[in-house]
Enzyme design. Structure first.
Site, PDB file in Angstrom:
ATOM      1  N   SER A 132      -1.467   9.892   7.791  1.00 47.51           N
ATOM      2  CA  SER A 132      -0.484   9.536   8.825  1.00 47.51           C
ATOM      3  C   SER A 132       0.900  10.022   8.395  1.00 47.51           C
ATOM      4  O   SER A 132       1.690  10.500   9.215  1.00 47.51           O
ATOM      5  CB  SER A 132      -0.430   8.020   9.025  1.00 47.51           C
ATOM      6  OG  SER A 132      -1.367   7.636   9.985  1.00 47.51           O
TER       7      SER A 132
ATOM      8  N   ASN B  88     -14.354   3.522  12.486  1.00 41.44           N
ATOM      9  CA  ASN B  88     -13.724   4.749  11.996  1.00 41.44           C
ATOM     10  C   ASN B  88     -13.782   4.840  10.464  1.00 41.44           C
ATOM     11  O   ASN B  88     -14.228   5.837   9.905  1.00 41.44           O
ATOM     12  CB  ASN B  88     -12.271   4.791  12.494  1.00 41.44           C
ATOM     13  CG  ASN B  88     -11.522   5.962  11.916  1.00 41.44           C
ATOM     14  OD1 ASN B  88     -11.080   5.918  10.775  1.00 41.44           O
ATOM     15  ND2 ASN B  88     -11.429   7.027  12.677  1.00 41.44           N
TER      16      ASN B  88
ATOM     17  N   LYS C  77       0.814  -1.214   0.000  1.00 39.39           N
ATOM     18  CA  LYS C  77       0.000   0.000   0.000  1.00 39.39           C
ATOM     19  C   LYS C  77       0.855   1.274   0.000  1.00 39.39           C
ATOM     20  O   LYS C  77       0.602   2.214  -0.753  1.00 39.39           O
ATOM     21  CB  LYS C  77      -0.901  -0.018   1.238  1.00 39.39           C
ATOM     22  CG  LYS C  77      -1.946   1.061   1.264  1.00 39.39           C
ATOM     23  CD  LYS C  77      -2.641   1.123   2.610  1.00 39.39           C
ATOM     24  CE  LYS C  77      -3.161  -0.228   3.023  1.00 39.39           C
ATOM     25  NZ  LYS C  77      -3.830  -0.176   4.345  1.00 39.39           N
TER      26      LYS C  77
ATOM     27  N   LYS D  69       2.980  -3.978  10.948  1.00 35.85           N
ATOM     28  CA  LYS D  69       1.690  -4.049  11.643  1.00 35.85           C
ATOM     29  C   LYS D  69       1.911  -4.618  13.030  1.00 35.85           C
ATOM     30  O   LYS D  69       2.916  -5.304  13.274  1.00 35.85           O
ATOM     31  CB  LYS D  69       0.725  -4.970  10.874  1.00 35.85           C
ATOM     32  CG  LYS D  69      -0.723  -4.633  11.122  1.00 35.85           C
ATOM     33  CD  LYS D  69      -1.183  -3.433  10.311  1.00 35.85           C
ATOM     34  CE  LYS D  69      -2.607  -3.052  10.600  1.00 35.85           C
ATOM     35  NZ  LYS D  69      -3.105  -2.067   9.633  1.00 35.85           N
TER      36      LYS D  69
HETATM   37  P1  NAD Z   1     -12.913   0.174  14.096  1.00 37.93           P
HETATM   38  O1  NAD Z   1     -12.474  -0.611  15.253  1.00 37.93           O
HETATM   39  O2  NAD Z   1     -13.066   1.629  14.216  1.00 37.93           O
HETATM   40  O3  NAD Z   1     -14.315  -0.399  13.566  1.00 37.93           O
HETATM   41  C1  NAD Z   1     -14.514  -1.726  13.172  1.00 37.93           C
HETATM   42  C2  NAD Z   1     -15.995  -1.882  12.819  1.00 37.93           C
HETATM   43  O4  NAD Z   1     -16.208  -3.158  12.222  1.00 37.93           O
HETATM   44  C3  NAD Z   1     -16.926  -1.803  14.026  1.00 37.93           C
HETATM   45  O5  NAD Z   1     -18.102  -1.110  13.662  1.00 37.93           O
HETATM   46  C4  NAD Z   1     -17.251  -3.271  14.320  1.00 37.93           C
HETATM   47  O6  NAD Z   1     -18.472  -3.425  14.998  1.00 37.93           O
HETATM   48  C5  NAD Z   1     -17.302  -3.785  12.885  1.00 37.93           C
HETATM   49  N1  NAD Z   1     -17.126  -5.213  12.753  1.00 37.93           N
HETATM   50  C6  NAD Z   1     -16.225  -6.018  13.379  1.00 37.93           C
HETATM   51  N2  NAD Z   1     -16.405  -7.285  12.966  1.00 37.93           N
HETATM   52  C7  NAD Z   1     -17.429  -7.272  12.079  1.00 37.93           C
HETATM   53  C8  NAD Z   1     -18.088  -8.250  11.298  1.00 37.93           C
HETATM   54  N3  NAD Z   1     -17.719  -9.529  11.349  1.00 37.93           N
HETATM   55  N4  NAD Z   1     -19.093  -7.860  10.487  1.00 37.93           N
HETATM   56  C9  NAD Z   1     -19.476  -6.560  10.428  1.00 37.93           C
HETATM   57  N5  NAD Z   1     -18.890  -5.594  11.125  1.00 37.93           N
HETATM   58  C10 NAD Z   1     -17.883  -5.948  11.936  1.00 37.93           C
HETATM   59  O7  NAD Z   1     -11.908  -0.223  12.906  1.00 37.93           O
HETATM   60  P2  NAD Z   1     -11.516   0.631  11.637  1.00 37.93           P
HETATM   61  O8  NAD Z   1     -10.339   1.450  11.974  1.00 37.93           O
HETATM   62  O9  NAD Z   1     -12.728   1.265  11.035  1.00 37.93           O
HETATM   63  O10 NAD Z   1     -10.985  -0.536  10.679  1.00 37.93           O
HETATM   64  C11 NAD Z   1     -11.879  -1.315   9.873  1.00 37.93           C
HETATM   65  C12 NAD Z   1     -11.072  -1.948   8.757  1.00 37.93           C
HETATM   66  O11 NAD Z   1     -10.475  -0.915   7.968  1.00 37.93           O
HETATM   67  C13 NAD Z   1      -9.912  -2.842   9.226  1.00 37.93           C
HETATM   68  O12 NAD Z   1      -9.739  -3.886   8.288  1.00 37.93           O
HETATM   69  C14 NAD Z   1      -8.722  -1.918   9.151  1.00 37.93           C
HETATM   70  O13 NAD Z   1      -7.499  -2.618   9.004  1.00 37.93           O
HETATM   71  C15 NAD Z   1      -9.076  -1.127   7.902  1.00 37.93           C
HETATM   72  N6  NAD Z   1      -8.388   0.168   7.796  1.00 37.93           N
HETATM   73  C16 NAD Z   1      -8.596   1.150   8.723  1.00 37.93           C
HETATM   74  C17 NAD Z   1      -7.918   2.354   8.589  1.00 37.93           C
HETATM   75  C18 NAD Z   1      -8.138   3.478   9.547  1.00 37.93           C
HETATM   76  O14 NAD Z   1      -7.544   4.542   9.329  1.00 37.93           O
HETATM   77  N7  NAD Z   1      -8.943   3.338  10.550  1.00 37.93           N
HETATM   78  C19 NAD Z   1      -7.032   2.549   7.519  1.00 37.93           C
HETATM   79  C20 NAD Z   1      -6.863   1.534   6.588  1.00 37.93           C
HETATM   80  C21 NAD Z   1      -7.555   0.342   6.728  1.00 37.93           C
END
Ligand code: NAD
Length: 429
Positions: free
Chosen positions: A357, A219, A92, A104
């Site tokens: 970031s 998020n 990425k 990670k």
């Molecule tokens: P977070 O902890 O803020 O939220 C995760 C969400 O997913 C929650 O609403 C939770 O209830 C839901 N969830 C968990 N398991 C689930 C399932 N089986 N089915 C449906 N919903 C489910 O996490 P985030 O930061 O939003 O990250 C979510 C994804 O995005 C991850 O794969 C993370 O690696 C990826 N990501 C996040 C960021 C970031 O900046 N936050 C950046 C790149 C990638």
């Protein structure tokens, strides 16, 4: 035997080798993580007992710069998952041309079962355990699933205490008052929406014509859904780990989040333990049903391996936007392609988070801070350039968007590996 997550992630490298002549040394390097660290973190619990939590930090590859990658708190965290996520981070950062390698981290824990003070002790303990291998010029953690800016603030503070100096560039995703960047919280959703907008415009489509279902209301998923609605997309379904909501007229993500936040603040909680399913005015659906809805765009913003051989043929969406890391495995990918479903891949679609970031790290090291407007503008410039690059390449070579994105990222990585000296170079001496 079923492939591990990492074997499946790594298999994408070989696909790319079909379309470009890259030095064999590049493949040899990129087949292995550089460093894997397992730590056991003792934490004093509120009742006086002692618990030990296992954590990991994997630095996958640093040929293009210090390694970068979030820290996940989740009961299913394991070395296979963390290594795969570190591999994806490597690709990425190269896809959006940031001067970073990939890493990670994670801790095997159910964070919702801990009190706020236990969580703080665990976060600080994790940093004490990995302090020797991180640093602003070495490896820079950030938030991921179930970690957030409060936790990043604790972690950065612990690192300053260990080093006896303020080094805000060691961690990104910090609160703005503690050296975080404006625009970081919404950056992943904003970047993903930009890539989607770019794609549908090329296809001659308009947001107002399109229905969207979003899996994951954290998020990344929340900010995407909020901004997409503002832009005219109709968000017909949303879900979290407990289930989802559906409304053909469209849902208002901001209104739903406001109610959850009110409840959270009232209870002084760091996590929501209310599900969006408790919104009485809409139809409740399961996560499985959400994945099979007849919508124009299915957005995956929760976890890896959500679309596999087991359910890919039931997907009825016109296209998929991957905001989570690795939500579609390679078998799922092949089945979606056979059905003509376009997948906008994670290594491009969710790169907005690491891009801001990067801006945070630059601002921390310069000691000079930018306004949000400037940050969003710089973010969109990078996302637009790299998205167009990938869309053009996919068209030109007749390949999937994932293969095109990997081709861009791996070419940059292998360029760096080549310039360090590969077999052909050493044979000339
Ligand atoms: P977070 O902890 O803020 O939220 C995760 C969400 O997913 C929650 O609403 C939770 O209830 C839901 N969830 C968990 N398991 C689930 C399932 N089986 N089915 C449906 N919903 C489910 O996490 P985030 O930061 O939003 O990250 C979510 C994804 O995005 C991850 O794969 C993370 O690696 C990826 N990501 C996040 C960021 C970031 O900046 N936050 C950046 C790149 C990638």
């Amino acid at each position: 035997m079923k492939k591990t997550l990492f074997e499946d992630a790594r298999s994408r490298l070989r696909n790319v080798m079909e379309y470009a002549k890259l030095p064999e040394d590049a493949l040899t390097y990129l087949d292995h993580p550089k460093l894997l660290l397992t730590v056991n973190i003792p934490v004093r619990m509120d009742d006086g007992s002692l618990k030990v939590f296992t954590g990991y930090r994997v630095q996958y590859n640093d040929i293009r710069g210090p390694t970068k990658g979030g820290v996940r708190f989740h009961p299913d965290v394991c070395v296979d998952e963390v290594t795969s996520l570190a591999f994806w981070m490597t690709v990425k950062c190269a896809v959006v041309n940031l001067p970073f390698g990939g890493a990670k981290g994670g801790v095997e824990v159910d964070p919702k079962a801990l009190s706020r003070l236990e969580l703080e002790r665990l976060s600080r303990g994790y940093i004490r355990a990995i302090a020797d291998i991180i640093g602003p010029k070495r490896d820079i953690p950030a938030p991921d699933m179930y970690t957030n800016e409060t936790i990043m603030g604790w972690m950065a503070n612990e690192y300053y205490e260990i080093r006896r100096e303020q080094l805000p560039g060691v961690i990104t995703g910090k609160p703005v008052y503690l050296g975080g960047s404006k625009g970081r919280t919404a950056a992943t959703g904003r970047g993903a929406l930009d890539v989607l907008r770019r794609y549908i415009t090329r296809e001659g489509l308009l947001p107002a014509e399109l229905t969207v279902a979003v899996q994951g209301f954290g998020n990344a998923g929340y900010h995407f859904a909020r901004l997409a609605r503002e832009e005219g997309f109709r968000i017909v379904a949303l879900s979290d780990s407990k289930g989802g909501l559906f409304s053909i007229e469209g849902l208002d993500p901001e209104k739903i989040m406001a109610r959850r936040s009110q409840y959270k603040e009232l209870r002084e909680m760091l996590y929501d333990d209310v599900s969006i399913c408790e919104e009485a005015e809409h139809t409740v659906i399961s996560n499985e049903e959400l994945l099979e809805l007849e919508v124009d765009i299915l957005v995956l913003a929760a976890m890896e391996n959500q679309i596999t051989a087991a359910n890919a043929e039931s997907v009825k969406a016109g296209m998929i936007l991957e905001i989570a890391n690795g939500p579609v495995d390679s078998e799922g990918d092949a089945l979606l392609e056979a059905q003509g479903i376009t997948v906008i891949p994670d290594v491009l679609a969710n790169a907005g988070g690491v891009t801001v970031s990067y801006f945070e790290w630059v601002q921390n090291r310069a000691g000079y801070y930018w306004e949000e407007e400037e940050i969003n503008e710089k973010l969109l410039r990078i996302m637009d350039t790299e998205a167009d690059n990938i869309f053009d390449l996919a068209e030109e070579k007749g390949i999937s968007l994932r293969d095109a994105a990997y081709l861009v990222g791996i070419s940059r990585l292998s360029g760096a590996i080549r310039d360090k000296g590969v077999k052909e170079y050493f044979q000339q001496i």
